[in-house]
Design a protein around this motif. Structure first.
Motif, PDB file in Angstrom:
ATOM      1  N   SER A  77       0.894  -1.304   0.008  1.00  0.00           N
ATOM      2  CA  SER A  77      -0.028   0.106  -0.065  1.00  0.00           C
ATOM      3  C   SER A  77       0.941   1.287   0.100  1.00  0.00           C
ATOM      4  O   SER A  77       2.142   1.170   0.523  1.00  0.00           O
ATOM      5  CB  SER A  77      -0.886  -0.002   1.090  1.00  0.00           C
TER       6      SER A  77
ATOM      7  N   SER B  52       0.882   5.605   1.097  1.00  0.00           N
ATOM      8  CA  SER B  52       0.369   6.201   2.082  1.00  0.00           C
ATOM      9  C   SER B  52       0.866   7.483   2.123  1.00  0.00           C
ATOM     10  O   SER B  52       2.239   7.792   1.605  1.00  0.00           O
ATOM     11  CB  SER B  52       0.418   5.757   3.726  1.00  0.00           C
TER      12      SER B  52
ATOM     13  N   GLY C 284      -3.746   9.705   4.113  1.00  0.00           N
ATOM     14  CA  GLY C 284      -4.415   8.824   3.000  1.00  0.00           C
ATOM     15  C   GLY C 284      -3.760   7.637   2.855  1.00  0.00           C
ATOM     16  O   GLY C 284      -2.579   7.581   3.119  1.00  0.00           O
ATOM     17  N   ASN C 285      -4.565   6.587   2.384  1.00  0.00           N
ATOM     18  CA  ASN C 285      -3.812   5.346   2.201  1.00  0.00           C
ATOM     19  C   ASN C 285      -4.383   4.707   0.844  1.00  0.00           C
ATOM     20  O   ASN C 285      -5.677   4.671   0.609  1.00  0.00           O
ATOM     21  CB  ASN C 285      -3.846   4.408   3.328  1.00  0.00           C
ATOM     22  N   TYR C 286      -3.614   3.921   0.018  1.00  0.00           N
ATOM     23  CA  TYR C 286      -4.251   3.360  -1.297  1.00  0.00           C
ATOM     24  C   TYR C 286      -3.618   2.029  -1.249  1.00  0.00           C
ATOM     25  O   TYR C 286      -2.276   1.794  -1.399  1.00  0.00           O
ATOM     26  CB  TYR C 286      -3.923   4.026  -2.420  1.00  0.00           C
ATOM     27  N   ASN C 287      -4.225   0.834  -1.359  1.00  0.00           N
ATOM     28  CA  ASN C 287      -3.930  -0.542  -1.662  1.00  0.00           C
ATOM     29  C   ASN C 287      -3.529  -0.713  -3.036  1.00  0.00           C
ATOM     30  O   ASN C 287      -4.259  -0.472  -3.904  1.00  0.00           O
ATOM     31  CB  ASN C 287      -4.873  -1.384  -1.109  1.00  0.00           C
TER      32      ASN C 287
ATOM     33  N   ASP D 198     -10.452  -0.051  -0.873  1.00  0.00           N
ATOM     34  CA  ASP D 198      -9.360  -0.020  -1.582  1.00  0.00           C
ATOM     35  C   ASP D 198      -8.353   1.579  -1.098  1.00  0.00           C
ATOM     36  O   ASP D 198      -7.136   1.351  -1.421  1.00  0.00           O
ATOM     37  CB  ASP D 198      -9.289   0.024  -2.916  1.00  0.00           C
ATOM     38  N   TRP D 199      -9.278   2.276  -0.918  1.00  0.00           N
ATOM     39  CA  TRP D 199      -8.272   3.648  -0.364  1.00  0.00           C
ATOM     40  C   TRP D 199      -9.113   4.274   0.657  1.00  0.00           C
ATOM     41  O   TRP D 199     -10.187   4.087   1.061  1.00  0.00           O
ATOM     42  CB  TRP D 199      -8.164   4.484  -1.674  1.00  0.00           C
TER      43      TRP D 199
END
Length: 508
Positions: free
Chosen positions: A165, A167, A350-353, A365-366
């Motif tokens: 991920s 971030s 923020g975070n995104y896989n 997913d985010w």
């Protein structure tokens, strides 16, 4: 009987031998002016090189603090193994609703169901009670069958999974901490630059002390050589007078002792030159240098401006004072940061896989958001840190006051030392003329049998002492001038003061 001119010729020849001939065939001698020596020192002295590296370090640290305004983006990877998978068992729900569906599908009575057939819906909008009951019972029984067939124990997360991920974290409000960190880094950068200037000033005074110390040492060797030649000539004259019965043996022995003493002092002066040359090489950081022969002479420059102008300029240019002022600013910045510890910190995140394997499909997913952290109580640490920063401010203020007083006092001391050396130089000129004239009279009287060997030796010793004092006065002036320029914050002006129309140089 030798003349004074012949003696001086021998003196010059022996001085040349001492300066150059003593190293002939071993190492090639190199003439080096003070300007050249200073440039060499600035380029390769390890103390300056270390200080310049520290400035580069502070410069990079300052740039790194500017990056605190920007978001930090990172990629993280995880590989996880759990003892058991995560699952959600809803079988009790199935067991609770299945009887209801089966009962209503078998015994339920329903009415008012809309006619699904478009051909007859206009004539009969709703089905009869019998048809409505049949339709609803059929749907309930189908639903009961689907409930029974469904999987009511769902796995949410497998026991082994992996996830990659991305971030980010972006500070929005930090209570001035980031601005304070940038200002503090800038102040530390300026302090390191002033430290370099201070180190350059210290090394300049060290170079002046050792370079002109070597000049003085070589000229003392010349004077000792001249003294030895004079004592050898005196011993030769005493031998002739003794052979002719004009003086007693004790006079001959006295002249021989004086000659041996002059030879011993010459050897001592030569050893001292080697010590001084080693010190100069250390300042120049030139282990591979050939034997250095100074090309610059001792000097005096009586054209020094008024003391008040130097003191006023020193308060703006002295690197140590400037360091204290920057440290005072640094303390004020840290005091402001301590006060801002009472404010919250707010940041966007923020975070995104990016990639996953066997990761739960129920996770998003985010995600993005804003977070806040506000320390309300930390055991009185903030309050005491704030008080401590106030005491540091007072310490620096007192140090600045003391440094200003010491600076002025030291400049006054050095200024009067310069004036004293100028006065000493003028007075020694008259003394030297009298000593040379007295020596000439004593030698003439001895050769005519009207003076003793002691008188001649004392006369030569007096000339030697006055010449040495005159050289030492110039040396002390040059060293004091270097310290004066360093304290005034303009060490680079030393070279300018060593040149010009008003400069008086000393050569033998």
């Amino acid at each position: 009987m030798r003349t004074i001119q012949k003696r001086l010729t021998w003196t010059m020849l022996l001085a040349l031998f001492v300066a150059c001939g003593s190293v002939f065939g071993q190492e090639q001698a190199q003439l080096l002016s003070f300007d050249q020596a200073m440039q060499m020192m600035l380029k390769q002295n390890p103390a300056l090189l270390r200080q310049k590296e520290e400035i580069r370090q502070k410069e990079f640290e300052m740039k790194s603090k500017k990056g605190l305004h920007l978001p930090s983006v990172s990629i993280s990877a995880q590989a996880v193994a759990m003892s058991d998978p995560l699952h959600l068992d809803l079988t009790p729900v199935s067991e609770a609703i299945t009887p209801l569906y089966e009962t209503l599908g078998t015994y339920g009575v329903f009415s008012g169901v809309a006619n699904p057939d478009p051909a007859t819906s206009s004539l009969m909008p709703t089905l009869t009670d019998e048809l409505s009951t049949q339709a609803v019972r059929s749907q309930l029984l189908d639903a009961a069958e689907e409930i029974e067939m469904a999987n009511w124990d769902e796995t949410i997360q497998e026991e082994n999974f992996a996830l990659v991920s991305a971030s980010f974290l972006w500070p929005i409000f930090t209570g001035g901490k980031i601005d304070g960190a940038n200002k503090a880094a800038d102040a530390e950068f300026k302090i390191s630059k002033e430290e370099l200037r201070h180190t350059e000033g210290l090394l300049l005074t060290e170079l002046v002390t050792r370079y002109y110390g070597l000049v003085l040492g070589l000229q003392v060797v010349d004077l000792r050589t001249e003294m030895l030649v004079s004592m050898e000539n005196h011993y030769s004259d005493a031998q002739k007078l003794f052979e002719n019965g004009m003086i007693a043996r004790v006079e001959l022995l006295h002249s021989e002792v004086a000659r041996n003493e002059a030879e011993r002092e010459l050897k001592k002066a030569k050893r001292n030159v080697e010590i001084l040359r080693t010190g100069l090489n250390a300042t120049l950081a030139g282990d591979s240098l050939p034997v250095v022969i100074p090309a610059s002479n001792l000097f005096i420059n009586p054209d020094v401006a008024e003391l008040k102008a130097w003191i006023d300029n020193a308060k703006d240019l002295n690197p140590q004072l400037n360091q204290i002022q920057q440290k005072k600013e640094l303390v004020d910045i840290k005091h402001t940061i301590e006060k801002n510890e009472y404010l919250p910190t707010i940041a966007a995140m923020g975070n995104y896989n990016l990639v996953d394997k066997d990761f739960s499909p129920y996770m998003p997913d985010w995600m993005v958001g804003v977070g806040m952290r506000w320390t309300l109580f930390n055991g009185m640490a903030r309050k005491n840190n704030l008080r401590a920063s106030e005491t540091r401010h007072n310490q620096v203020a007192y140090a600045e006051e003391k440094a200003n007083d010491d600076l002025e006092a030291y400049l006054v001391k050095l200024f009067h030392e310069l004036q004293m050396q100028i006065e000493q130089k003028d007075e020694l000129e008259t003394t030297l003329e009298l000593a040379v004239e007295y020596r000439s009279s004593a030698e003439k009287a001895f050769n005519e049998g009207f003076a003793t060997s002691t008188t001649v030796v004392e006369a030569n010793t007096k000339v030697m002492a006055v010449k040495t004092q005159r050289l030492n006065v110039l040396y002390q002036y040059d060293v004091a001038l270097a310290y004066f320029m360093q304290t005034a914050g303009v060490p680079e002006q030393f070279i300018a003061f060593s040149k010009g129309e008003c400069v008086i140089t000393e050569t033998l």
